[in-house]
Design a protein around this motif. Structure first.
Motif, PDB file in Angstrom:
ATOM      1  N   VAL A  21       0.844  -1.326  -0.099  1.00 19.99           N
ATOM      2  CA  VAL A  21       0.002   0.022   0.156  1.00 19.99           C
ATOM      3  C   VAL A  21       0.793   1.376  -0.096  1.00 19.99           C
ATOM      4  CG1 VAL A  21      -1.880  -1.118   1.120  1.00 19.99           C
ATOM      5  CG2 VAL A  21      -0.326  -0.090   2.600  1.00 19.99           C
ATOM      6  N   CYS A  22       1.968   1.149   0.579  1.00 18.64           N
ATOM      7  CA  CYS A  22       3.097   2.249   0.755  1.00 18.64           C
ATOM      8  C   CYS A  22       3.524   2.657  -0.702  1.00 18.64           C
ATOM      9  CB  CYS A  22       4.125   2.207   1.450  1.00 18.64           C
ATOM     10  SG  CYS A  22       3.791   2.335   3.465  1.00 18.64           S
ATOM     11  N   ALA A  23       4.020   1.581  -1.516  1.00 21.10           N
ATOM     12  CA  ALA A  23       4.363   1.691  -2.936  1.00 21.10           C
ATOM     13  C   ALA A  23       3.037   2.203  -3.957  1.00 21.10           C
ATOM     14  CB  ALA A  23       4.885   0.380  -3.520  1.00 21.10           C
ATOM     15  N   MET A  24       1.905   1.724  -3.667  1.00 19.60           N
ATOM     16  CA  MET A  24       0.838   1.921  -4.535  1.00 19.60           C
ATOM     17  C   MET A  24       0.379   3.426  -4.422  1.00 19.60           C
ATOM     18  SD  MET A  24      -1.566  -1.453  -4.193  1.00 19.60           S
ATOM     19  CE  MET A  24      -2.787  -0.747  -5.690  1.00 19.60           C
ATOM     20  N   ASN A  25       0.961   4.156  -3.341  1.00 15.10           N
ATOM     21  CA  ASN A  25       0.482   5.646  -2.792  1.00 15.10           C
ATOM     22  C   ASN A  25       1.870   6.592  -2.964  1.00 15.10           C
ATOM     23  OD1 ASN A  25      -2.645   5.629  -2.276  1.00 15.10           O
ATOM     24  ND2 ASN A  25      -1.763   3.676  -1.275  1.00 15.10           N
ATOM     25  N   GLY A  26       2.593   6.184  -3.486  1.00 11.85           N
ATOM     26  CA  GLY A  26       3.795   7.086  -4.072  1.00 11.85           C
ATOM     27  C   GLY A  26       5.080   7.105  -3.139  1.00 11.85           C
TER      28      GLY A  26
END
Length: 283
Positions: A21-26
């Motif tokens: 989720v961190c990677a998916m949100n930049g």
């Protein structure tokens, strides 16, 4: 305080979900574990989750590739020297967490926030092994992380308002709903959930009803999406027992005493879905 680079410690189900989720949100993410094979397993889990999103046409192949490129593997804790926040999702064991946080305190820059995904352990006690207790906070994600919207943000005794506000902003950027909780055993989620599961186990132990019938009562009568014994198997009966023991010790109240049947199943290795057997059998 700006967060750009994140380190997630622990590449298991929770850690890999947090990294995803961190990677998916930049965010630029370092996914850390003790061995390369553990990190690789976590990356494969993330890849499978993202591929499902592609198959359902929720994201594109290009999106998936971009997200995966943001995640970097690590087996050296020294990689924490360039991050803005560390989110620890290691084993739910106080000594393990204290050891990790003491090392991180020496390695990470002074501005780095140290967060723990603990589901029940005292944030204040974890923070006490560092020289920056004001920068230590609980960040308890729900499982599965990519799906569940809640994050419990737990203040330790010394957690600063600035750190709390920064982590709350990050949680919102991850498209989560952040709920502020004070540092009590089990916080809110597990203080309420685990005694319910424990009582469900007592009803089986005492012969009141079968696991199937207990779950049916709670699904059809209380509109729960999953029965408490199915949920216990999904969480892991060893984890349920550990949290109940934490509640029992923390409050000193026998209403939190773990059911003997729960102890028996854990000793037998019947840990739930991950072991192939708990209250139900799994292929």
């Amino acid at each position: 305080m700006q967060i750009n680079k994140v380190m997630v410690i622990g590449a298991g189900q929770m850690g890999s979900g947090i990294a995803q989720v961190c990677a998916m949100n930049g965010y630029d993410v370092i996914l850390h574990d003790l061995k390369e094979e553990y990190v690789e397993r976590g990356l494969q889990r993330i890849g499978k989750q993202l591929q499902r999103q592609v198959d359902k046409e929720r994201i594109s192949e290009a999106d998936m590739d971009r997200f995966l490129r943001r995640i970097h593997s690590s087996v050296q804790l020294s990689n924490a020297e360039n991050v803005d926040i560390v989110i620890e999702a290691a084993l739910e064991n106080m000594e393990v967490k204290k050891n990790v946080f003491a090392q991180l305190d020496d390695i990470a820059p002074d501005h780095t926030i140290l967060a723990t995904n603990t589901s029940s352990l005292p944030i204040t006690e974890i923070a006490a092994v560092t020289k920056r207790p004001e920068k230590v906070i609980g960040m308890h994600f729900m499982n599965p992380v990519p799906v569940m919207k809640l994050v419990e943000l737990i203040r330790g005794l010394a957690t600063s308002d600035e750190v709390f506000d920064t982590v709350k902003t990050m949680a919102e950027e991850l498209k989560k709903t952040a709920v502020e909780v004070n540092d009590f055993p089990g916080f809110v989620s597990n203080r309420i959930l685990m005694p319910m599961i424990n009582e469900a186990i007592y009803t089986v132990y005492e012969g009141v009803a079968s696991p199937e019938d207990v779950d049916e009562v709670m699904k059809l009568g209380m509109n729960h999406p999953m029965g408490p014994l199915t949920l216990a198997d999904f969480i892991g009966l060893d984890t349920c027992l550990y949290i109940m023991e934490t509640l029992h010790e923390g409050f000193g109240d026998d209403k939190y005493r773990p059911c003997p049947l729960l102890r028996k199943y854990v000793k037998a290795g019947w840990l739930g879905k991950k072991a192939g057997r708990g209250f139900y059998k799994y292929e």
